[in-house]
Design a protein around this motif. Structure first.
Motif, PDB file in Angstrom:
ATOM      1  N   TYR A   1      -4.254   6.319  -2.056  1.00 43.38           N
ATOM      2  CA  TYR A   1      -3.318   5.200  -1.989  1.00 43.38           C
ATOM      3  C   TYR A   1      -3.455   4.346  -3.248  1.00 43.38           C
ATOM      4  CZ  TYR A   1      -2.913   6.411   2.943  1.00 43.38           C
ATOM      5  OH  TYR A   1      -2.692   7.080   4.116  1.00 43.38           O
TER       6      TYR A   1
ATOM      7  N   PRO B   1      -2.581   3.988   5.789  1.00 43.24           N
ATOM      8  CA  PRO B   1      -3.996   4.307   5.990  1.00 43.24           C
ATOM      9  C   PRO B   1      -4.546   3.683   7.263  1.00 43.24           C
ATOM     10  CG  PRO B   1      -3.753   2.622   4.306  1.00 43.24           C
ATOM     11  CD  PRO B   1      -2.371   3.100   4.639  1.00 43.24           C
ATOM     12  N   ARG B   2      -5.473   4.379   7.874  1.00 39.84           N
ATOM     13  CA  ARG B   2      -6.180   3.845   9.030  1.00 39.84           C
ATOM     14  C   ARG B   2      -7.289   2.926   8.543  1.00 39.84           C
ATOM     15  NH1 ARG B   2      -7.881   8.306  13.291  1.00 39.84           N
ATOM     16  NH2 ARG B   2      -8.397   6.345  14.364  1.00 39.84           N
ATOM     17  N   PHE B   3      -7.378   1.769   9.158  1.00 41.17           N
ATOM     18  CA  PHE B   3      -8.305   0.741   8.695  1.00 41.17           C
ATOM     19  C   PHE B   3      -9.447   0.609   9.694  1.00 41.17           C
ATOM     20  CE2 PHE B   3      -9.644  -3.750   8.553  1.00 41.17           C
ATOM     21  CZ  PHE B   3     -10.092  -3.791   7.249  1.00 41.17           C
TER      22      PHE B   3
ATOM     23  N   ILE C   1       0.861  -1.182   0.000  1.00 39.64           N
ATOM     24  CA  ILE C   1       0.000   0.000   0.000  1.00 39.64           C
ATOM     25  C   ILE C   1       0.897   1.231   0.000  1.00 39.64           C
ATOM     26  CG2 ILE C   1      -1.849   1.214   1.194  1.00 39.64           C
ATOM     27  CD1 ILE C   1      -2.588  -1.414   2.531  1.00 39.64           C
TER      28      ILE C   1
ATOM     29  N   LEU D   1      -9.631   2.402   0.839  1.00 41.71           N
ATOM     30  CA  LEU D   1      -8.737   2.841   1.909  1.00 41.71           C
ATOM     31  C   LEU D   1      -8.451   4.335   1.862  1.00 41.71           C
ATOM     32  CD1 LEU D   1      -6.099  -0.052   1.855  1.00 41.71           C
ATOM     33  CD2 LEU D   1      -7.850   0.330   3.585  1.00 41.71           C
ATOM     34  N   SER D   2      -8.709   4.963   0.731  1.00 45.49           N
ATOM     35  CA  SER D   2      -8.363   6.371   0.557  1.00 45.49           C
ATOM     36  C   SER D   2      -9.427   7.269   1.171  1.00 45.49           C
ATOM     37  CB  SER D   2      -8.200   6.697  -0.933  1.00 45.49           C
ATOM     38  OG  SER D   2      -7.210   5.881  -1.531  1.00 45.49           O
TER      39      SER D   2
ATOM     40  N   PHE E   1      -5.410  -8.514   6.111  1.00 51.03           N
ATOM     41  CA  PHE E   1      -4.828  -7.240   6.512  1.00 51.03           C
ATOM     42  C   PHE E   1      -3.908  -7.482   7.704  1.00 51.03           C
ATOM     43  CE2 PHE E   1      -8.930  -6.459   4.597  1.00 51.03           C
ATOM     44  CZ  PHE E   1      -8.689  -5.419   3.722  1.00 51.03           C
TER      45      PHE E   1
ATOM     46  N   VAL F   1      -9.800  -1.800  -3.726  1.00 51.04           N
ATOM     47  CA  VAL F   1      -9.299  -1.756  -2.348  1.00 51.04           C
ATOM     48  C   VAL F   1      -8.576  -0.448  -2.043  1.00 51.04           C
ATOM     49  CG1 VAL F   1      -7.625  -2.809  -0.783  1.00 51.04           C
ATOM     50  CG2 VAL F   1      -9.247  -4.239  -2.008  1.00 51.04           C
TER      51      VAL F   1
ATOM     52  N   PHE G   1     -14.525   0.738   5.653  1.00 49.93           N
ATOM     53  CA  PHE G   1     -13.897   0.104   4.498  1.00 49.93           C
ATOM     54  C   PHE G   1     -14.928  -0.653   3.665  1.00 49.93           C
ATOM     55  CE2 PHE G   1     -11.939  -3.701   2.661  1.00 49.93           C
ATOM     56  CZ  PHE G   1     -10.998  -3.120   1.825  1.00 49.93           C
TER      57      PHE G   1
END
Length: 569
Positions: free
Chosen positions: A296, A174-176, A148, A289-290, A251, A285, A181
């Motif tokens: 990303y 990135p924060r997941f 990523i 995540l963006s 992940f 994906v 998501f």
């Protein structure tokens, strides 16, 4: 009465949607599990928190009541081989008894299909069955690792209209958040395709699993999972559930990587459908995540294996990402490890009393009382062999470190390498010795040899593209296309200068088409055993044979592997 109308929507499939228990895909999924795993899954279904989406068939209380005329009501389940239970507690006790005694798996499957869940199994239940099979068979899926990478935000209107570039200097991750998501990922799904998502925290590994079950249907009702349909000729046609596909995303914790598995199907599907689903996920994906002003992209790293432990050790949150093979000594947390970074020399352990290190005086009375024993002369051949074996083992330990052990559980099944180096030139002294042998060659033969040499050094486009393209070439083309899509300007000045220098040094030389493929349950452990046995010279062995580059597919140029425009990192 107005006919029922089902309108296509853009929502995802609900977890409570039931599939007929007699469907072949349901029976196949249940039969894949062992008896203990199947019973543990059933007890999870009967848990209080899962009663809303996994309700079993229970006997209505009205059937046990006596009518006003004093007669019992007709029991529709009187002739059933598996009559329904009266409560969930009764079912839990029944399946617990099945766990305590021996038996076959068939009776458990029949009781589920023909008894307690004869009305159908929900998508949530099928997801738990599929995930349990992954736990029981951890090598059943092949995973590919992707990095990523953050994209560079545009600074003006010209950059905003141009393709986005990868910001190689940024360390942003990135924060997941699972719910956010999934909401963003569902927005990337086409309206004529429906998906069911199931998150699962892995039981033993530091990662989260996302199972995506895809149906080619525009509906979210029972029409999407109908078990049979008829075409115009009256024959049964394949349904959308028969062509369903399942793919997993993993992940890892605190790591800028994501693992994507190859999709599995319940029925017969084409290879193009499987690849298109994977490409859609690779595109969707990073968008999920963006967020605004923080975009990303996913770039492949040239690592694919069936072992999640190997992926985590190479592309995870540990300290071995850039310190594979013998370099792992720098990241070992053990205080007893002798590292070149230590400023204090290691202290040798004290010798035990009575050992050979203690030197006694010849005037010691105990020394005089002991009889003098002569050492038996050792076989020089055997002693030389033992020294060679010890040397090979120490050399293998220096090159591989604590990795590539047969019992470490981090095996790589396949390694594909392409050698792009030129064939080495023979020294002039060796070529001059053969002048006498070549003196009787005619001019026509010399001209023919020159033409053959030119043809071997520079292949024509028709010959190079003739025949079937190898899987290795296709993989390189796909990886390069993914890199170009993520960063159109990845051919920076350093790479261009390096490529030009390589072409200049190898101009007019012969570069044979050499491809190496290693197969086995643990490729690098096998190479280490060959080094310990002295079959492979550990001193001259290239570093990519130790697994320190962290790639399973790459090209060797100037003696160094090039995974993606550089090393495998």
């Amino acid at each position: 009465m107005a006919p029922r109308v089902s309108v296509p929507t853009a929502t995802r499939l609900p977890s409570s949607l039931r599939v007929e228990a007699s469907h072949p895909a349901v029976v196949k999924a249940l039969n894949k599990l062992s008896r203990p795993s199947l019973l543990s899954i059933v007890l999870d279904w009967l848990d209080d928190k899962n009663q809303g989406i996994c309700p079993p068939l229970l006997r209505p209380a009205e059937l046990d009541e006596v009518g006003p005329d004093g007669q019992e009501q007709d029991d529709p389940y009187a002739d059933d081989f598996y009559p329904p239970a009266r409560s969930v507690d009764e079912l839990q006790e029944l399946y617990s008894d099945l766990q305590d005694r021996r038996g076959g798996k068939r009776e458990v499957v029949d009781r589920i299909i023909e008894g307690d869940w004869r009305q159908g199994l929900s998508l949530y239940q099928l997801a738990l069955v599929d995930i349990q099979y992954l736990y029981d068979h951890p090598l059943s899926l092949k995973w590919g690792a992707f990095r990523i990478q953050p994209l560079r935000p545009p600074r003006d209107e010209a950059e905003a209209e141009a393709p986005e570039k990868v910001n190689k200097m940024s360390l942003a991750v990135p924060r997941f958040h699972p719910s956010t998501f999934l909401q963003n990922l569902q927005a990337e799904v086409l309206p004529d395709v429906k998906a069911h998502y199931q998150f699962e925290r892995h039981r033993s590994l530091p990662l989260s699993l996302l199972r995506i079950f895809v149906l080619d249907s525009p509906y979210t009702t029972s029409l999407a999972v109908a078990s049979s349909s008829r075409n115009r000729g009256g024959l049964s046609a394949p349904t959308s559930f028969d062509a369903s596909r399942t793919i997993y995303l993993a992940f890892p914790d605190a790591a800028p990587y994501i693992y994507i598995s190859k999709s599995t199907t319940t029925g017969a599907t084409t290879t193009g459908d499987t690849r298109s689903l994977r490409s859609l996920l690779i595109d969707g994906v990073p968008k999920a995540l963006s967020k605004p002003k923080e975009r990303y992209a996913l770039t492949p790293v040239g690592l694919s294996t069936k072992n999640l432990d190997a992926l985590l050790s190479t592309k995870g949150s540990g300290r071995t990402n850039a310190a594979g093979g013998g370099w792992g000594i720098y990241v070992d947390d053990s205080k007893t490890t002798e590292s070149p970074l230590n400023v204090v020399l290691p202290t040798p352990p004290p010798s035990a009393p009575g050992s050979a290190d203690e030197v006694s005086s010849p005037h010691d009375p105990q020394h005089a009382a002991l009889p003098v024993r002569k050492k038996r002369p050792r076989d020089p051949v055997a002693s030389k062999y033992e020294r060679e074996i010890k040397r090979h083992r120490s050399l293998a330990k220096a090159r591989f470190g604590h990795s590539a052990l047969a019992e470490d559980g981090k095996g790589i099944e396949r390694l594909d390498i392409v050698i792009e180096d030129a064939f080495p030139h023979l020294p002039e002294s060796a070529t001059n010795n053969n002048d006498d042998d070549d003196s009787d060659v005619t001019d026509d033969e010399e001209e023919e040899d020159d033409n053959n040499a030119d043809a071997s050094g520079r292949q024509s486009p028709s010959k190079s593209t003739r025949g079937r393209r190898s899987t290795l070439d296709i993989t390189f083309i796909q990886q390069q296309a993914a890199l170009d899509a993520a960063d159109p300007d990845n051919n920076d000045d350093e790479d261009m200068v390096e490529n030009a220098e390589f072409e200049r040094l190898n101009a007019g030389t012969w570069r044979p088409n050499v491809r190496l493929t290693f197969h086995g349950p643990h490729v690098f452990a096998g190479v280490r055993q060959l080094v310990e046995a002295g079959v492979i010279n550990g001193e001259r062995m290239p570093g990519w044979l130790t697994g320190e580059e962290g790639v399973t597919i790459g090209a060797v140029r100037s003696g160094r592997i090039r995974g993606h425009k550089g090393s495998g990192l």
